[in-house]
Design an enzyme around this catalytic site. Structure first.
Site, PDB file in Angstrom:
ATOM      1  N   ASP A 134     -25.446 -63.026 -76.399  1.00 54.86           N
ATOM      2  CA  ASP A 134     -26.072 -63.446 -77.658  1.00 54.86           C
ATOM      3  C   ASP A 134     -26.705 -64.843 -77.559  1.00 54.86           C
ATOM      4  OD1 ASP A 134     -26.801 -62.526 -80.146  1.00 54.86           O
ATOM      5  OD2 ASP A 134     -25.031 -63.308 -81.175  1.00 54.86           O
ATOM      6  N   ASP A 194     -20.579 -63.791 -79.726  1.00 53.51           N
ATOM      7  CA  ASP A 194     -20.652 -63.368 -81.125  1.00 53.51           C
ATOM      8  C   ASP A 194     -19.586 -62.308 -81.399  1.00 53.51           C
ATOM      9  OD1 ASP A 194     -21.285 -62.703 -83.691  1.00 53.51           O
ATOM     10  OD2 ASP A 194     -23.215 -61.740 -83.207  1.00 53.51           O
ATOM     11  N   GLU A 251     -24.995 -64.346 -88.194  1.00 55.80           N
ATOM     12  CA  GLU A 251     -24.858 -65.785 -87.929  1.00 55.80           C
ATOM     13  C   GLU A 251     -26.076 -66.378 -87.244  1.00 55.80           C
ATOM     14  OE1 GLU A 251     -23.924 -63.509 -85.896  1.00 55.80           O
ATOM     15  OE2 GLU A 251     -24.781 -64.288 -84.036  1.00 55.80           O
ATOM     16  N   ARG A 275     -29.295 -66.144 -87.852  1.00 63.01           N
ATOM     17  CA  ARG A 275     -30.237 -66.757 -88.807  1.00 63.01           C
ATOM     18  C   ARG A 275     -29.665 -68.047 -89.386  1.00 63.01           C
ATOM     19  NH1 ARG A 275     -30.055 -61.284 -92.229  1.00 63.01           N
ATOM     20  NH2 ARG A 275     -29.520 -60.519 -90.146  1.00 63.01           N
ATOM     21  N   ASP A 312     -21.216 -62.003 -89.649  1.00 66.51           N
ATOM     22  CA  ASP A 312     -21.831 -61.498 -88.423  1.00 66.51           C
ATOM     23  C   ASP A 312     -23.353 -61.697 -88.418  1.00 66.51           C
ATOM     24  OD1 ASP A 312     -21.934 -60.388 -85.931  1.00 66.51           O
ATOM     25  OD2 ASP A 312     -21.645 -58.303 -86.603  1.00 66.51           O
ATOM     26  N   LYS A 323     -31.949 -68.865 -79.916  1.00 64.85           N
ATOM     27  CA  LYS A 323     -30.591 -68.637 -80.451  1.00 64.85           C
ATOM     28  C   LYS A 323     -29.566 -68.748 -79.330  1.00 64.85           C
ATOM     29  CE  LYS A 323     -27.680 -64.920 -82.405  1.00 64.85           C
ATOM     30  NZ  LYS A 323     -27.615 -63.576 -83.014  1.00 64.85           N
ATOM     31  N   LYS A 343     -16.652 -57.725 -85.387  1.00 58.38           N
ATOM     32  CA  LYS A 343     -17.333 -56.554 -84.845  1.00 58.38           C
ATOM     33  C   LYS A 343     -16.311 -55.534 -84.355  1.00 58.38           C
ATOM     34  CE  LYS A 343     -21.558 -58.737 -83.110  1.00 58.38           C
ATOM     35  NZ  LYS A 343     -22.516 -57.984 -83.940  1.00 58.38           N
TER      36      LYS A 343
END
Ligand code: BES
Ligand code: MN
Ligand code: ZN
Length: 502
Positions: free
Chosen positions: A294, A276, A355, A357, A353, A271, A283
């Site tokens: 991230d 993020d 994101e 996946r 959020d 990933k 967030k």
């Protein structure tokens, strides 16, 4: 730092420093005993006086000991002899490196590698010692005006007999390769989001490919559109940075490629969210800076590839990195939006959020074209995984129990542990959507499991494991920084597969 292996007696070694150990009982290690005998009880006298208790990681420098050729001896506390195992061994090596760096010694010979450890070979001890030495030495000072200076330049690991040298040297090379992979992963992770963008990750991959003659291509937004990767692209919509899909093909396998068919590669997917923010489902502000980490999954698969290439492992490894920022903006995806993934399955984005996946699912579908033997994805996927396992173990999910077992074993071996979580069908219901094939979130309960369930819908065609490294990829607080995990786990797994582990 330079490293080497030597079979020698401690009293004969001409180093700036020789490092030996003492347990809490006052019992000395074999090498310490030898120094004690040559110096007519110099060491035992100091221990008797109570100046060295042997408590774990306490230490004492001794200078110009009669009859001993080196300038200094570092007495390292090892704790209780009965309790001495992997954790204490690692702590003792780490403390040794710190103590040496703070001393005037430029080089040192470690005899701690000779201490017997239950069920651990000399190769294991050397591999660990080399990795720990480099990891303890690690500094990220690219953006600091003042850099710290390091004293220690050269480290020698002692082995008991000359017939251990060959094994130890191979293990040393492995330990150093692992440490280099970890260092790359840490450097990438620690870089700020304004430097480490998707384009920066792509350039890093291209450089790595050039250095080791690895095939590499970078898919651009238009390429992804053609492939139908609308799930991945939906995450990039709010960002001014262009998304990338990085693909690296390392082909080291030496087995005969019969009938024009190449052997099946192992695929690693990481990933690569370079920041993020949460997107429209923004967030909260606290510790939001940590969302630059991230992309640690991406960093770890690149680090693993570097280690593999450096060791020239005879395996075929493909690395895929979907990378983008997750930002809010006028064009960003909104809660309720529905997108079609490359697999054809549709997804209702209930929370922007979730994101990770969304980018991983298209990368996993893309992996099918390599007819993989196994696919492992690595992702800082869920806060829920941190709640479940804390910062000790990475979360492990798999549709193949043998693969899960192998990864758990590799993690134990490397002291970079993972713990298996369930992926039972019963959890799939969490992802029901009224409007699309599935939702991208599963509600408050079992958050790391529902995230893994989501990915499992895109991995039906191959043996697959997922490592959720949300709790292990970086540290917060005073020691804030990337850890490089799970590079050691992954490299051990690959070393084992390549038959190169002693
Ligand atoms: N990158 C985060 C996961 C994360 C959060 C890792 C905190 C480490 C620390 C991921 O993209 C995310 O935001 N996940 C959400 C999922 C939720 C919306 C279903 C989470 O865990 O809160
Ligand atoms: Mn997120
Ligand atoms: Zn994320």
């Amino acid at each position: 730092m330079k490293f080497s292996i030597k079979s020698i007696h401690p009293e004969k070694q001409r180093s700036a420093c020789v490092v030996v150990g003492v347990f809490e009982s006052g019992k000395m290690t074999q090498a310490a005993e030898r120094l004690d005998q040559t110096s007519n009880g110099y060491l035992s006298e100091i221990i008797r006086r109570g100046d060295m208790t042997g408590k774990i990681s306490t230490f004492l420098f001794l200078h110009t000991i009669p009859g001993v050729l080196c300038e200094r001896v570092l007495l390292m506390g090892l704790g209780k002899q009965k309790e001495f195992c992997e954790k204490q061994y690692r702590a003792a090596i780490g403390s040794t490196i710190k103590a040496l760096n703070a001393s005037g010694a430029n080089d040192a010979t470690l005899f701690l590698t000779e201490i017997p450890l239950k069920e651990r070979s000399i190769a294991w001890k050397i591999r660990q010692a080399a990795s720990i030495a480099l990891e303890t030495d690690y500094r990220f000072e690219q953006f600091k005006s003042e850099k710290t200076s390091k004293g220690l330049q050269k480290l020698i690991f002692a082995v008991e007999s000359s017939d251990q040298v060959v094994d130890a040297e191979e293990a040393l090379a492995q330990g150093l390769a692992i440490a280099e992979g970890v260092t790359l992963a840490r450097n990438l992770g620690n870089l700020p989001g304004n430097v480490c963008t998707p384009s920066y990750l792509a350039e890093t991959a291209l450089k790595l490919a050039k250095e080791y003659s690895i095939d590499c291509k970078v898919l651009e937004r238009a390429d992804m559109q053609k492939l139908g990767m609308h799930s991945l692209l939906s995450v990039a919509k709010g960002s001014h940075q262009p998304p990338k899909l990085i693909v690296l093909n390392y082909r080291g396998s030496t087995t005969k490629k019969s009938k024009g068919k190449t052997s099946k590669p192992l695929v690693l997917v990481g990933k690569g969210i370079t920041f993020d923010s949460g997107g429209i489902s923004l967030k909260p502000g606290e510790a939001m800076d940590e969302m630059k980490f991230d992309m640690c999954g991406a960093a770890s698969v690149l680090g693993t590839l570097k280690a593999v290439a450096q060791m020239k492992l005879p395996i075929d490894l493909t690395v895929i990195v979907p990378t983008t920022e997750n930002m809010p903006g006028g064009a960003a995806s909104k809660p309720g939006d529905i997108v079609a993934s490359m697999s054809g399955q549709t997804i209702e984005i209930l929370n922007t959020d979730a994101e990770g996946r969304l980018i991983l699912c298209d990368a996993l579908t893309y992996a099918e074209r390599f007819e993989p033997e196994t696919v492992i994805d690595v992702a800082t996927l869920t806060g829920a995984c941190v709640i479940a396992l804390g910062h000790v173990a990475s979360g492990l999910f798999a549709n193949d129990d043998n693969l899960a077992q192998d990864l758990m074993k590799a993690g134990n071996e490397a002291f970079d542990r993972a713990w298996q979580m369930p992926l039972w069908d019963d959890y799939q219901d969490l992802l029901k959507s009224n409007f699309a094939d599935m939702a991208n979130i599963g509600g408050r309960t079992a958050g790391s499991v529902s995230a893994a369930c989501f990915l499992s819908r895109f991995t039906k065609k191959f043996s697959w494991a997922h490592l959720d490294i949300a709790g292990t990829a970086w540290k917060s607080g005073a020691e804030k920084g990337a850890t490089g995990r799970p590079v050691p786990l992954l490299v051990h797994y690959l070393l084992k597969r390549a038959g190169k582990l002693n």
